[in-house]
Enzyme design. Structure first.
Site, PDB file in Angstrom:
ATOM      1  N   HIS A  82      37.397  43.395  40.521  1.00 57.58           N
ATOM      2  CA  HIS A  82      37.308  41.951  40.251  1.00 57.58           C
ATOM      3  C   HIS A  82      36.734  41.238  41.480  1.00 57.58           C
ATOM      4  O   HIS A  82      37.031  41.612  42.613  1.00 57.58           O
ATOM      5  CB  HIS A  82      38.690  41.397  39.903  1.00 57.58           C
ATOM      6  CG  HIS A  82      38.620  40.003  39.358  1.00 57.58           C
ATOM      7  ND1 HIS A  82      38.470  38.915  40.170  1.00 57.58           N
ATOM      8  CD2 HIS A  82      38.621  39.546  38.084  1.00 57.58           C
ATOM      9  CE1 HIS A  82      38.398  37.827  39.410  1.00 57.58           C
ATOM     10  NE2 HIS A  82      38.495  38.186  38.141  1.00 57.58           N
ATOM     11  N   GLY A  89      36.691  30.557  37.287  1.00 59.37           N
ATOM     12  CA  GLY A  89      37.653  29.535  37.693  1.00 59.37           C
ATOM     13  C   GLY A  89      37.031  28.197  38.062  1.00 59.37           C
ATOM     14  O   GLY A  89      37.684  27.347  38.655  1.00 59.37           O
ATOM     15  N   ASN A  93      43.483  37.991  31.935  1.00 66.09           N
ATOM     16  CA  ASN A  93      43.815  38.316  33.325  1.00 66.09           C
ATOM     17  C   ASN A  93      44.643  37.159  33.878  1.00 66.09           C
ATOM     18  O   ASN A  93      44.105  36.090  34.159  1.00 66.09           O
ATOM     19  CB  ASN A  93      42.494  38.495  34.103  1.00 66.09           C
ATOM     20  CG  ASN A  93      42.719  38.661  35.599  1.00 66.09           C
ATOM     21  OD1 ASN A  93      43.846  38.833  36.062  1.00 66.09           O
ATOM     22  ND2 ASN A  93      41.635  38.603  36.363  1.00 66.09           N
ATOM     23  N   LYS A 112      46.099  36.946  36.647  1.00 68.83           N
ATOM     24  CA  LYS A 112      45.971  36.838  38.109  1.00 68.83           C
ATOM     25  C   LYS A 112      47.344  36.675  38.763  1.00 68.83           C
ATOM     26  O   LYS A 112      48.333  37.197  38.235  1.00 68.83           O
ATOM     27  CB  LYS A 112      45.008  35.686  38.471  1.00 68.83           C
ATOM     28  CG  LYS A 112      43.677  35.816  37.719  1.00 68.83           C
ATOM     29  CD  LYS A 112      42.588  34.942  38.242  1.00 68.83           C
ATOM     30  CE  LYS A 112      41.326  35.182  37.431  1.00 68.83           C
ATOM     31  NZ  LYS A 112      40.204  34.388  37.893  1.00 68.83           N
ATOM     32  N   GLU A 129      37.479  38.592  42.904  1.00 67.47           N
ATOM     33  CA  GLU A 129      38.476  38.079  43.860  1.00 67.47           C
ATOM     34  C   GLU A 129      38.971  39.204  44.769  1.00 67.47           C
ATOM     35  O   GLU A 129      39.273  38.978  45.942  1.00 67.47           O
ATOM     36  CB  GLU A 129      39.631  37.423  43.089  1.00 67.47           C
ATOM     37  CG  GLU A 129      39.190  36.079  42.504  1.00 67.47           C
ATOM     38  CD  GLU A 129      39.902  35.656  41.235  1.00 67.47           C
ATOM     39  OE1 GLU A 129      40.960  36.228  40.900  1.00 67.47           O
ATOM     40  OE2 GLU A 129      39.387  34.744  40.557  1.00 67.47           O
ATOM     41  N   SER A 138      35.273  31.241  33.140  1.00 68.67           N
ATOM     42  CA  SER A 138      35.520  29.950  32.483  1.00 68.67           C
ATOM     43  C   SER A 138      35.394  30.007  30.959  1.00 68.67           C
ATOM     44  O   SER A 138      34.915  29.063  30.336  1.00 68.67           O
ATOM     45  CB  SER A 138      34.614  28.862  33.075  1.00 68.67           C
ATOM     46  OG  SER A 138      34.908  28.684  34.452  1.00 68.67           O
ATOM     47  N   GLU A 169      30.899  39.223  35.100  1.00 70.52           N
ATOM     48  CA  GLU A 169      31.502  37.950  35.479  1.00 70.52           C
ATOM     49  C   GLU A 169      30.739  37.344  36.658  1.00 70.52           C
ATOM     50  O   GLU A 169      30.991  37.705  37.818  1.00 70.52           O
ATOM     51  CB  GLU A 169      32.954  38.167  35.913  1.00 70.52           C
ATOM     52  CG  GLU A 169      33.833  38.784  34.864  1.00 70.52           C
ATOM     53  CD  GLU A 169      35.302  38.491  35.148  1.00 70.52           C
ATOM     54  OE1 GLU A 169      35.916  37.819  34.313  1.00 70.52           O
ATOM     55  OE2 GLU A 169      35.811  38.906  36.191  1.00 70.52           O
TER      56      GLU A 169
HETATM   57  P1  PGA Z   1      38.448  32.309  34.549  1.00 67.67           P
HETATM   58  O1  PGA Z   1      38.593  33.746  35.212  1.00 67.67           O
HETATM   59  O2  PGA Z   1      38.456  32.522  33.051  1.00 67.67           O
HETATM   60  O3  PGA Z   1      39.648  31.524  35.012  1.00 67.67           O
HETATM   61  O4  PGA Z   1      37.162  31.727  35.000  1.00 67.67           O
HETATM   62  C1  PGA Z   1      37.924  34.853  34.668  1.00 67.67           C
HETATM   63  C2  PGA Z   1      38.230  36.090  35.456  1.00 67.67           C
HETATM   64  O5  PGA Z   1      38.379  36.006  36.673  1.00 67.67           O
HETATM   65  O6  PGA Z   1      38.345  37.180  34.874  1.00 67.67           O
END
Ligand code: PGA
Length: 261
Positions: free
Chosen positions: A94, A175, A9, A11, A96, A215, A169
């Site tokens: 997601h 992140g 992803n 983003k 976010e 992460s 997640e």
């Molecule tokens: P990240 O994001 O690997 O940067 O923690 C994972 C995600 O949001 O799918």
């Protein structure tokens, strides 16, 4: 047998030319990695050029979001009809999107239904926030998100286990560089399958792929995919580095391959 799965992803990162460059850097190595389904989810504006670059390769394309209506006066939105000419997958729900763009469980449900209706495969994201985790509410949150997102979805005609991927997640791990432990993730994913068995049936729960996300890097992927419950990963930050993402895909294929042989 569930085919292992890794998705990147990206983003809101990479311009079109940067996205093309990233694909150039990973396409050959990723294409050659067998025994794992590989999906790239770049920003919308890069879907067209990247779909052309991926033609004839084993790498699949996904979008990061979509609106649930087919067409109309929804300025700035992207519909399932637009996406289905370009990609096979779409990330939905997601954290976010839920946190910054006020996506509710009801909206996520509409999106999941619209995706399935239009032959797009949802990668449905669920996961608890830090405070929810600390107050012991992980299972309650995950169960609610799943039940609401999957409300009213018929299984038989849709062959749901082949079309839906779930990504667990935990929000506190996204992140932050602070991944969950493999043990924690596997326990919650085990619970996710219990809920899926209640919503549909045990066969579907066992056939459907469930990923861990938060992460994930080349240094910790092995810990996750060593658990039989965890079918792969949804990768954010580390998917923006070709070497990292290729390594994550290779380790997943290798570890899962050993376990099944
Ligand atoms: P990240 O994001 O690997 O940067 O923690 C994972 C995600 O949001 O799918």
């Amino acid at each position: 047998m569930r085919l292992p799965f890794v998705a990147g992803n990206w983003k809101m990162n990479t311009t079109v030319s940067e996205a093309e460059q990233l694909v150039v850097e990973m396409i050959e190595r990723l294409d050659r990695t067998e025994g794992v389904e590989k999906v790239l989810c770049p920003p919308f504006v890069s879907l067209v050029p990247i779909s052309m670059m991926l033609q004839g390769s084993s790498i699949k394309l996904g979008a990061q979001n979509m609106y649930f209506e087919a067409a109309g006066a929804y300025t700035g939105e992207i519909s399932p009809l637009m996406l289905r000419e370009l990609c096979e997958f779409v990330i939905l729900g997601h954290s976010e999107r839920r946190a910054y763009f006020n996506e509710t469980d009801e909206m996520v449900n509409k999106k999941v239904r619209a995706a399935l209706k239009n032959e797009l495969k949802p990668i449905l994201c669920i996961g608890e926030r830090l405070a929810e985790n600390e107050s012991g509410k992980t299972e309650e949150v995950v169960s609610r998100q799943l039940r609401k997102a999957l409300e009213g979805i018929e299984t038989g005609a849709l062959n749901i286990a082949k079309k839906l991927v779930i990504a667990y997640e935990p929000v506190w791990a996204i992140g932050t560089g602070k991944a969950a432990s493999g043990k924690q993730a596997a326990a919650t994913i085990h619970f996710v399958r219990d809920v899926l068995a209640q919503i549909w049936n045990d066969g579907i729960a066992q056939d459907l792929r469930v990923l861990y996300g938060g992460s994930v890097t080349s240094a910790n992927i092995a810990e996750f995919v060593s658990y039989p419950e965890i079918d792969g990963a949804l990768v954010g930050g580390a998917s923006l580095k070709a070497d990292e993402f290729v390594s994550i895909a290779r380790q997943t294929a290798e570890i899962k391959g050993k376990k099944s042989s």
